[in-house]
Design a protein around this motif. Structure first.
Motif, PDB file in Angstrom:
ATOM      1  N   THR A   4       0.854  -1.189   0.000  1.00 57.26           N
ATOM      2  CA  THR A   4       0.000   0.000   0.000  1.00 57.26           C
ATOM      3  C   THR A   4       0.890   1.239   0.000  1.00 57.26           C
ATOM      4  O   THR A   4       2.050   1.187   0.435  1.00 57.26           O
ATOM      5  N   ASP A   5       0.368   2.347  -0.496  1.00 54.50           N
ATOM      6  CA  ASP A   5       1.131   3.592  -0.574  1.00 54.50           C
ATOM      7  C   ASP A   5       1.597   4.011   0.812  1.00 54.50           C
ATOM      8  O   ASP A   5       0.801   4.101   1.751  1.00 54.50           O
ATOM      9  N   LYS A   6       2.891   4.275   0.945  1.00 53.64           N
ATOM     10  CA  LYS A   6       3.550   4.660   2.205  1.00 53.64           C
ATOM     11  C   LYS A   6       3.398   3.582   3.272  1.00 53.64           C
ATOM     12  O   LYS A   6       3.506   3.876   4.473  1.00 53.64           O
ATOM     13  N   GLY A   7       3.200   2.344   2.825  1.00 55.81           N
ATOM     14  CA  GLY A   7       3.004   1.243   3.759  1.00 55.81           C
ATOM     15  C   GLY A   7       4.158   0.257   3.786  1.00 55.81           C
ATOM     16  O   GLY A   7       3.987  -0.899   4.207  1.00 55.81           O
ATOM     17  N   TYR A   8       5.358   0.694   3.352  1.00 63.77           N
ATOM     18  CA  TYR A   8       6.518  -0.204   3.355  1.00 63.77           C
ATOM     19  C   TYR A   8       7.809   0.606   3.346  1.00 63.77           C
ATOM     20  O   TYR A   8       7.814   1.791   3.018  1.00 63.77           O
ATOM     21  N   MET A   9       8.920  -0.031   3.721  1.00 68.89           N
ATOM     22  CA  MET A   9      10.250   0.563   3.582  1.00 68.89           C
ATOM     23  C   MET A   9      10.973  -0.164   2.467  1.00 68.89           C
ATOM     24  O   MET A   9      10.645  -1.310   2.143  1.00 68.89           O
ATOM     25  N   ILE A  10      11.953   0.505   1.848  1.00 71.35           N
ATOM     26  CA  ILE A  10      12.550  -0.032   0.623  1.00 71.35           C
ATOM     27  C   ILE A  10      14.066   0.062   0.652  1.00 71.35           C
ATOM     28  O   ILE A  10      14.640   1.000   1.227  1.00 71.35           O
TER      29      ILE A  10
ATOM     30  N   LEU B 273       6.460  -2.033   9.317  1.00 70.76           N
ATOM     31  CA  LEU B 273       6.303  -1.968   7.863  1.00 70.76           C
ATOM     32  C   LEU B 273       7.074  -3.121   7.232  1.00 70.76           C
ATOM     33  O   LEU B 273       8.156  -3.479   7.709  1.00 70.76           O
ATOM     34  N   PRO B 274       6.550  -3.694   6.149  1.00 71.89           N
ATOM     35  CA  PRO B 274       7.326  -4.707   5.427  1.00 71.89           C
ATOM     36  C   PRO B 274       8.548  -4.082   4.760  1.00 71.89           C
ATOM     37  O   PRO B 274       8.576  -2.885   4.477  1.00 71.89           O
ATOM     38  N   LEU B 275       9.562  -4.915   4.507  1.00 70.10           N
ATOM     39  CA  LEU B 275      10.797  -4.492   3.863  1.00 70.10           C
ATOM     40  C   LEU B 275      10.796  -4.995   2.417  1.00 70.10           C
ATOM     41  O   LEU B 275      10.652  -6.191   2.170  1.00 70.10           O
ATOM     42  N   ILE B 276      10.961  -4.064   1.484  1.00 68.30           N
ATOM     43  CA  ILE B 276      10.955  -4.391   0.055  1.00 68.30           C
ATOM     44  C   ILE B 276      12.381  -4.279  -0.467  1.00 68.30           C
ATOM     45  O   ILE B 276      13.037  -3.248  -0.295  1.00 68.30           O
ATOM     46  N   LEU B 277      12.856  -5.338  -1.129  1.00 67.63           N
ATOM     47  CA  LEU B 277      14.196  -5.351  -1.702  1.00 67.63           C
ATOM     48  C   LEU B 277      14.080  -5.351  -3.221  1.00 67.63           C
ATOM     49  O   LEU B 277      13.485  -6.251  -3.806  1.00 67.63           O
ATOM     50  N   VAL B 278      14.660  -4.330  -3.840  1.00 77.50           N
ATOM     51  CA  VAL B 278      14.644  -4.202  -5.294  1.00 77.50           C
ATOM     52  C   VAL B 278      16.067  -4.373  -5.812  1.00 77.50           C
ATOM     53  O   VAL B 278      16.988  -3.688  -5.351  1.00 77.50           O
ATOM     54  N   GLY B 279      16.262  -5.291  -6.743  1.00 80.80           N
ATOM     55  CA  GLY B 279      17.578  -5.519  -7.315  1.00 80.80           C
ATOM     56  C   GLY B 279      17.776  -6.988  -7.644  1.00 80.80           C
ATOM     57  O   GLY B 279      16.918  -7.827  -7.380  1.00 80.80           O
TER      58      GLY B 279
ATOM     59  N   LEU C 194       8.093   2.753  -7.103  1.00 83.13           N
ATOM     60  CA  LEU C 194       8.217   2.018  -5.838  1.00 83.13           C
ATOM     61  C   LEU C 194       8.906   2.863  -4.776  1.00 83.13           C
ATOM     62  O   LEU C 194       8.525   2.836  -3.603  1.00 83.13           O
ATOM     63  N   ILE C 195       9.927   3.632  -5.189  1.00 85.40           N
ATOM     64  CA  ILE C 195      10.606   4.514  -4.235  1.00 85.40           C
ATOM     65  C   ILE C 195       9.659   5.604  -3.765  1.00 85.40           C
ATOM     66  O   ILE C 195       9.561   5.901  -2.570  1.00 85.40           O
ATOM     67  N   ALA C 196       8.936   6.214  -4.713  1.00 84.71           N
ATOM     68  CA  ALA C 196       8.034   7.320  -4.375  1.00 84.71           C
ATOM     69  C   ALA C 196       6.932   6.891  -3.415  1.00 84.71           C
ATOM     70  O   ALA C 196       6.485   7.685  -2.579  1.00 84.71           O
ATOM     71  N   SER C 197       6.484   5.647  -3.519  1.00 87.87           N
ATOM     72  CA  SER C 197       5.393   5.159  -2.664  1.00 87.87           C
ATOM     73  C   SER C 197       5.891   4.624  -1.328  1.00 87.87           C
ATOM     74  O   SER C 197       5.080   4.277  -0.460  1.00 87.87           O
ATOM     75  N   ALA C 198       7.218   4.540  -1.147  1.00 88.46           N
ATOM     76  CA  ALA C 198       7.772   4.013   0.099  1.00 88.46           C
ATOM     77  C   ALA C 198       7.680   5.037   1.216  1.00 88.46           C
ATOM     78  O   ALA C 198       7.756   6.249   0.983  1.00 88.46           O
ATOM     79  N   ALA C 199       7.540   4.548   2.426  1.00 87.46           N
ATOM     80  CA  ALA C 199       7.561   5.427   3.595  1.00 87.46           C
ATOM     81  C   ALA C 199       8.979   5.804   3.969  1.00 87.46           C
ATOM     82  O   ALA C 199       9.225   6.893   4.497  1.00 87.46           O
ATOM     83  N   LEU C 200       9.926   4.909   3.668  1.00 88.97           N
ATOM     84  CA  LEU C 200      11.310   5.103   4.098  1.00 88.97           C
ATOM     85  C   LEU C 200      12.254   4.359   3.156  1.00 88.97           C
ATOM     86  O   LEU C 200      11.979   3.229   2.761  1.00 88.97           O
ATOM     87  N   MET C 201      13.378   5.007   2.808  1.00 87.31           N
ATOM     88  CA  MET C 201      14.460   4.369   2.060  1.00 87.31           C
ATOM     89  C   MET C 201      15.592   4.046   3.032  1.00 87.31           C
ATOM     90  O   MET C 201      15.957   4.873   3.873  1.00 87.31           O
ATOM     91  N   VAL C 202      16.141   2.839   2.920  1.00 83.46           N
ATOM     92  CA  VAL C 202      17.263   2.423   3.764  1.00 83.46           C
ATOM     93  C   VAL C 202      18.435   2.031   2.867  1.00 83.46           C
ATOM     94  O   VAL C 202      18.270   1.280   1.907  1.00 83.46           O
TER      95      VAL C 202
ATOM     96  N   LEU D  23      17.459   0.186  15.746  1.00 88.12           N
ATOM     97  CA  LEU D  23      16.890   1.308  16.500  1.00 88.12           C
ATOM     98  C   LEU D  23      16.602   2.490  15.589  1.00 88.12           C
ATOM     99  O   LEU D  23      15.545   3.135  15.698  1.00 88.12           O
ATOM    100  N   LEU D  24      17.522   2.775  14.654  1.00 81.12           N
ATOM    101  CA  LEU D  24      17.333   3.892  13.732  1.00 81.12           C
ATOM    102  C   LEU D  24      16.133   3.646  12.817  1.00 81.12           C
ATOM    103  O   LEU D  24      15.361   4.573  12.529  1.00 81.12           O
ATOM    104  N   ILE D  25      15.960   2.415  12.357  1.00 82.56           N
ATOM    105  CA  ILE D  25      14.793   2.088  11.525  1.00 82.56           C
ATOM    106  C   ILE D  25      13.511   2.361  12.284  1.00 82.56           C
ATOM    107  O   ILE D  25      12.580   3.001  11.766  1.00 82.56           O
ATOM    108  N   ASP D  26      13.435   1.885  13.524  1.00 80.75           N
ATOM    109  CA  ASP D  26      12.218   2.095  14.319  1.00 80.75           C
ATOM    110  C   ASP D  26      11.974   3.581  14.589  1.00 80.75           C
ATOM    111  O   ASP D  26      10.832   4.062  14.509  1.00 80.75           O
ATOM    112  N   ARG D  27      13.037   4.314  14.897  1.00 77.05           N
ATOM    113  CA  ARG D  27      12.892   5.755  15.141  1.00 77.05           C
ATOM    114  C   ARG D  27      12.389   6.474  13.893  1.00 77.05           C
ATOM    115  O   ARG D  27      11.519   7.346  13.975  1.00 77.05           O
ATOM    116  N   ALA D  28      12.953   6.129  12.750  1.00 76.54           N
ATOM    117  CA  ALA D  28      12.571   6.787  11.501  1.00 76.54           C
ATOM    118  C   ALA D  28      11.108   6.514  11.167  1.00 76.54           C
ATOM    119  O   ALA D  28      10.380   7.427  10.737  1.00 76.54           O
ATOM    120  N   ILE D  29      10.667   5.290  11.367  1.00 75.18           N
ATOM    121  CA  ILE D  29       9.275   4.951  11.051  1.00 75.18           C
ATOM    122  C   ILE D  29       8.316   5.684  11.980  1.00 75.18           C
ATOM    123  O   ILE D  29       7.203   6.056  11.586  1.00 75.18           O
TER     124      ILE D  29
END
Length: 377
Positions: A205-211, A236-242, A275-283, A334-340
């Motif tokens: 879902t839009d803004k419903g995952y990290m990438i 949030l689910p983690l999406i791996l592109v590559g 996919l990047i634009a719809s992500a809530a967070l880039m890691v 910890l940083l992932i949780d803080r960012a979300i």
């Protein structure tokens, strides 16, 4: 009056950072009314090119196939033969370029033997990290080889850290050097992001995952990412592109960590921007980078980014609060949780000096200074 000629050389138009830099710069020079040519050593293509940009293939495999490359001198002989073939092709099919940007180590090595004028080597990564194993095995011979490769022509590095790394490793024996960041074509990225993919088909879902976007190789740090993600609240689910050689290994790790239901592997995407634009967070979890292209691409789309503080690009693109030390699994979790929990706190605007026209002009300025210096001697 003939158009000035820009030639960009690389191995192939694959979907990595160096290739994105080449296609973005080529587009910028086309809009500046240059005659723009991209020359590849292989015919595989994952990156689109503007039809006004002329693509050329000068294959190198057959030269290597004709020789048994048992020794360093035989390998050098093969690279010289490829350089001669490129020189002949360029002069007869393209003309004398006003600027040649040679990208990636293998191309830099080949072009060290070229007789063409106005060549600039573009270094996309930290040389000491790229040649870490060779340096530990035989530092003297490796440094001598790198001096030959990078001393032949002026060098531009895509981050200040990579530039300092080059100077520290090789120092004397280099030609002129500089730092020129990779360009970020915000307009093109936003246009590409509008071509919305059906993210629902991936169960998103839009803004419903990290990438995370990156090839599956050791330097991208997928092992650390999954181990850290397993320690998060996993809101949030983690999406791996590559794609890449470690993909099956990382899939197995997700199963071992019991997070395979939360981690989705989407493979290589020709257009990852929706996919990047719809992500809530880039890691970004790289062990090292020359620049860190996905950081600025996320910034262009207004997506929050966190990253490992790896050598050398991210710390030049992000503030300290967005960074975590390489290998700090607990800190990354910890940083992932803080960012979300506070996404806007980790949103960083794009540096406008990274726009393609600025970067294209920097290469032209660097090239013209070189031409002036050469004329003086």
């Amino acid at each position: 009056m003939t158009q000035p000629i820009i030639l960009l050389i690389l191995k192939a138009l694959e979907g990595r950072g160096a290739e994105r830099m080449v296609t973005t710069l080529a587009q910028a020079y086309i809009t500046m009314d240059y005659s723009v040519h991209v020359l590849c050593l292989e015919d595989s293509q994952e990156m689109p090119l503007d039809p006004r940009i002329k693509k050329h293939i000068v294959p190198y495999y057959e030269v290597f196939a004709q020789q048994q490359l048992a020794t360093a001198s035989e390998q050098a002989s093969a690279y010289k033969a490829v350089a001669e073939r490129i020189d002949y092709y360029v002069l007869n099919q393209i003309g004398v370029p006003d600027l040649i940007l040679a990208n990636i180590y293998k191309v830099n090595w080949i072009m060290a033997y070229s007789k063409l004028p106005n060549i600039v080597n573009v270094l996309h990564t930290a040389v000491s990290r790229q040649f870490q194993h060779q340096l530990s095995d035989d530092a003297v011979q490796t440094i001598a080889h790198l001096k030959m490769v990078y001393g032949a022509h002026p060098c531009s590095c895509v981050s200040a850290g990579a530039h300092q790394d080059l100077l520290a490793l090789i120092g004397q024996g280099l030609n002129k050097t500089t730092t020129i960041y990779n360009p970020c074509d915000v307009t093109a990225i936003k246009q590409a992001a509008v071509e919305r993919v059906d993210i629902e088909k991936f169960g998103l879902t839009d803004k419903g995952y990290m990438i995370h976007v990156g090839s599956f190789d050791t330097m991208k740090g997928h092992h650390d990412l999954l181990q850290a993600y397993a320690k998060t609240a996993r809101k949030l689910p983690l999406i791996l592109v590559g794609k890449g050689k470690l993909e099956s290994e990382i899939k197995q790790l997700a199963i071992q960590l019991s997070i395979d239901k939360c981690v989705k592997f989407l493979g290589f995407q020709t257009n990852p921007y929706p996919l990047i634009a719809s992500a809530a967070l880039m890691v970004l979890t790289s062990k090292f980078e020359g620049f860190g292209y996905v950081i600025v691409e996320a910034q262009a789309l207004g997506v929050p980014v966190i990253s490992t503080d790896c050598p050398f690009g991210p710390r030049e693109l992000l503030p300290a609060k967005n960074l975590i030390s390489v290998g700090d699994i607990d800190g990354l979790a910890l940083l992932i949780d803080r960012a979300i929990e506070n996404l806007t706190h980790y949103t960083v605007p794009l540096n406008q000096q990274l726009l393609p026209n600025h970067i294209a002009q920097q290469y032209l300025s660097f090239g013209s200074v070189l031409e002036l210096k050469n004329n003086e001697h």
